[in-house]
Design a protein around this motif. Sequence first.
Motif, mmCIF file in Angstrom:
data_model
loop_
_atom_site.group_PDB
_atom_site.id
_atom_site.type_symbol
_atom_site.label_atom_id
_atom_site.label_comp_id
_atom_site.label_asym_id
_atom_site.label_seq_id
_atom_site.Cartn_x
_atom_site.Cartn_y
_atom_site.Cartn_z
ATOM 1 N N VAL A 53 0.862 -1.175 0.000
ATOM 2 C CA VAL A 53 0.000 0.000 0.000
ATOM 3 C C VAL A 53 0.901 1.228 0.000
ATOM 4 N N VAL A 54 0.601 2.178 -0.884
ATOM 5 C CA VAL A 54 1.343 3.430 -0.951
ATOM 6 C C VAL A 54 0.444 4.535 -0.416
ATOM 7 N N GLU A 55 0.974 5.268 0.549
ATOM 8 C CA GLU A 55 0.239 6.354 1.184
ATOM 9 C C GLU A 55 1.039 7.643 1.012
ATOM 10 N N LEU A 56 0.405 8.657 0.443
ATOM 11 C CA LEU A 56 1.049 9.956 0.223
ATOM 12 C C LEU A 56 0.437 10.968 1.179
ATOM 13 N N ASP A 57 1.266 11.473 2.091
ATOM 14 C CA ASP A 57 0.810 12.463 3.072
ATOM 15 C C ASP A 57 -0.494 12.044 3.744
ATOM 16 N N GLY A 58 -0.566 10.768 4.141
ATOM 17 C CA GLY A 58 -1.720 10.264 4.882
ATOM 18 C C GLY A 58 -2.877 9.754 4.041
ATOM 19 N N GLU A 59 -2.783 9.853 2.718
ATOM 20 C CA GLU A 59 -3.858 9.399 1.831
ATOM 21 C C GLU A 59 -3.391 8.181 1.033
ATOM 22 N N GLU A 60 -4.164 7.107 1.089
ATOM 23 C CA GLU A 60 -3.821 5.915 0.311
ATOM 24 C C GLU A 60 -3.996 6.237 -1.168
ATOM 25 N N ILE A 61 -2.932 6.048 -1.942
ATOM 26 C CA ILE A 61 -3.015 6.369 -3.371
ATOM 27 C C ILE A 61 -2.837 5.145 -4.261
ATOM 28 N N GLY A 62 -2.555 3.999 -3.668
ATOM 29 C CA GLY A 62 -2.438 2.788 -4.469
ATOM 30 C C GLY A 62 -2.153 1.578 -3.609
ATOM 31 N N TYR A 63 -2.539 0.422 -4.122
ATOM 32 C CA TYR A 63 -2.224 -0.833 -3.438
ATOM 33 C C TYR A 63 -2.172 -1.953 -4.455
ATOM 34 N N GLY A 64 -1.543 -3.057 -4.037
ATOM 35 C CA GLY A 64 -1.394 -4.193 -4.954
ATOM 36 C C GLY A 64 -0.324 -3.894 -5.987
ATOM 37 N N ALA A 65 -0.647 -4.060 -7.247
ATOM 38 C CA ALA A 65 0.305 -3.762 -8.328
ATOM 39 C C ALA A 65 0.369 -2.234 -8.492
ATOM 40 N N ILE A 66 1.463 -1.642 -8.049
ATOM 41 C CA ILE A 66 1.614 -0.185 -8.060
ATOM 42 C C ILE A 66 2.058 0.276 -9.450
ATOM 43 N N GLU A 67 1.272 1.175 -10.029
ATOM 44 C CA GLU A 67 1.566 1.704 -11.360
ATOM 45 C C GLU A 67 2.362 3.000 -11.237
ATOM 46 N N LYS A 68 3.518 3.023 -11.869
ATOM 47 C CA LYS A 68 4.415 4.168 -11.775
ATOM 48 C C LYS A 68 3.742 5.461 -12.225
ATOM 49 N N GLU A 69 3.031 5.429 -13.325
ATOM 50 C CA GLU A 69 2.429 6.655 -13.849
ATOM 51 C C GLU A 69 1.316 7.180 -12.940
ATOM 52 N N ALA A 70 0.581 6.295 -12.306
ATOM 53 C CA ALA A 70 -0.471 6.727 -11.381
ATOM 54 C C ALA A 70 0.142 7.434 -10.173
ATOM 55 N N VAL A 71 1.231 6.887 -9.655
ATOM 56 C CA VAL A 71 1.908 7.525 -8.519
ATOM 57 C C VAL A 71 2.535 8.840 -8.963
ATOM 58 N N ARG A 72 3.140 8.852 -10.148
ATOM 59 C CA ARG A 72 3.744 10.085 -10.677
ATOM 60 C C ARG A 72 2.699 11.199 -10.770
ATOM 61 N N LYS A 73 1.506 10.857 -11.255
ATOM 62 C CA LYS A 73 0.431 11.836 -11.404
ATOM 63 C C LYS A 73 0.044 12.420 -10.039
ATOM 64 N N ARG A 74 -0.056 11.565 -9.023
ATOM 65 C CA ARG A 74 -0.421 12.034 -7.681
ATOM 66 C C ARG A 74 0.684 12.887 -7.079
ATOM 67 N N LEU A 75 1.939 12.505 -7.316
ATOM 68 C CA LEU A 75 3.058 13.309 -6.813
ATOM 69 C C LEU A 75 3.070 14.679 -7.475
ATOM 70 N N ARG A 76 2.845 14.708 -8.770
ATOM 71 C CA ARG A 76 2.829 15.976 -9.504
ATOM 72 C C ARG A 76 1.715 16.877 -8.964
ATOM 73 N N ARG A 77 0.536 16.285 -8.746
ATOM 74 C CA ARG A 77 -0.602 17.045 -8.224
ATOM 75 C C ARG A 77 -0.292 17.600 -6.832
ATOM 76 N N ALA A 78 0.301 16.769 -5.970
ATOM 77 C CA ALA A 78 0.644 17.188 -4.612
ATOM 78 C C ALA A 78 1.718 18.275 -4.615
ATOM 79 N N GLN A 79 2.648 18.155 -5.546
ATOM 80 C CA GLN A 79 3.748 19.115 -5.633
ATOM 81 C C GLN A 79 3.235 20.483 -6.093
ATOM 82 N N ASN A 80 2.226 20.502 -6.943
ATOM 83 C CA ASN A 80 1.716 21.749 -7.505
ATOM 84 C C ASN A 80 0.630 22.408 -6.656
ATOM 85 N N SER A 81 0.214 21.745 -5.593
ATOM 86 C CA SER A 81 -0.857 22.348 -4.784
ATOM 87 C C SER A 81 -0.315 23.080 -3.581
#
Length: 81
Positions: A53-81
């Motif tokens: 399970v991957v949790e970004l700043d307290g929010e679960e953003i993925g589990y099981g087979a972790i997709e790199k692009e999905a995590v990248r998208k969430r990191l980009r969104r978090a970085q820009n907010s």
Amino acid sequence: MHIRLYTKTNCPLCDKAKAVLTELLADYSFTLEEIDIYKDDELLEKYQLMIPVVELDGEEIGYGAIEKEAVRKRLRRAQNS
């Protein structure tokens, strides 16, 4: 940004998720904390069938087979907010 990776030993999906997150560290600034669910009964009960399970700043953003692009998208969104 802080990422928690909930894992267990002898878990190929966990190893793959860690590799994905390590690759993303080259492009994004975040701390990575790896947590073994077998060291905490509550975590074991909560995540036993979901790991990794991957949790970004307290929010679960993925589990099981972790997709790199999905995590990248969430990191980009978090970085820009």
